[in-house]
Design a protein around this motif. Structure first.
Motif: not given
Length: 110
Positions: A78-107
């Motif tokens: 959505x951000x890179x192809x559809x040029x949807x707006x990006x905000x700090x909170x959107x990126x923060x929550x995306x990073x949180x989601x990725x960190x959660x995926x990595x955490x599930x993998x680790x445990x």
């Protein structure tokens, strides 16, 4: 190998979400092209999830990782192809989601 299957499945999950968006914006032959893209993408995505779970990843973790990766890739598309707006909170929550995926993998017990 199972994590690679989930990664591929997550990519195709983003493809089917992207196809849905393009279907709603098109008509005629292009609508059917995006419909076919949706059907193929959702089939591959679900099959990759099935194979990962069938090969030993627990259902709960497999589904969470698969859907989290799909959501991550969909937001990035959505951000890179559809040029949807990006905000700090959107990126923060995306990073949180990725960190959660990595955490599930680790445990997750191998």
């Amino acid at each position: 190998m199972n994590w690679l299957l989930l990664l591929i499945g997550g990519l195709f999950e983003a493809c089917f979400a992207f196809s849905l968006t393009k279907m709603s914006d098109s008509s005629g032959k292009m609508f059917f092209f995006w419909l076919l893209s949706f059907i193929v993408s959702v089939s591959i995505s679900m099959f990759m999830l099935y194979k990962a779970i069938d090969n030993g990843i627990s259902m709960g973790v497999g589904y969470a990782v698969w859907s989290g990766l799909g959501a991550t890739f969909t937001v990035l598309a959505g951000i890179f192809i559809l040029k949807e707006p990006v905000s700090f909170l959107k990126l923060l929550f995306l990073i949180t989601l990725v960190a959660s995926i990595v955490g599930l993998n680790l445990v997750t017990h191998k």
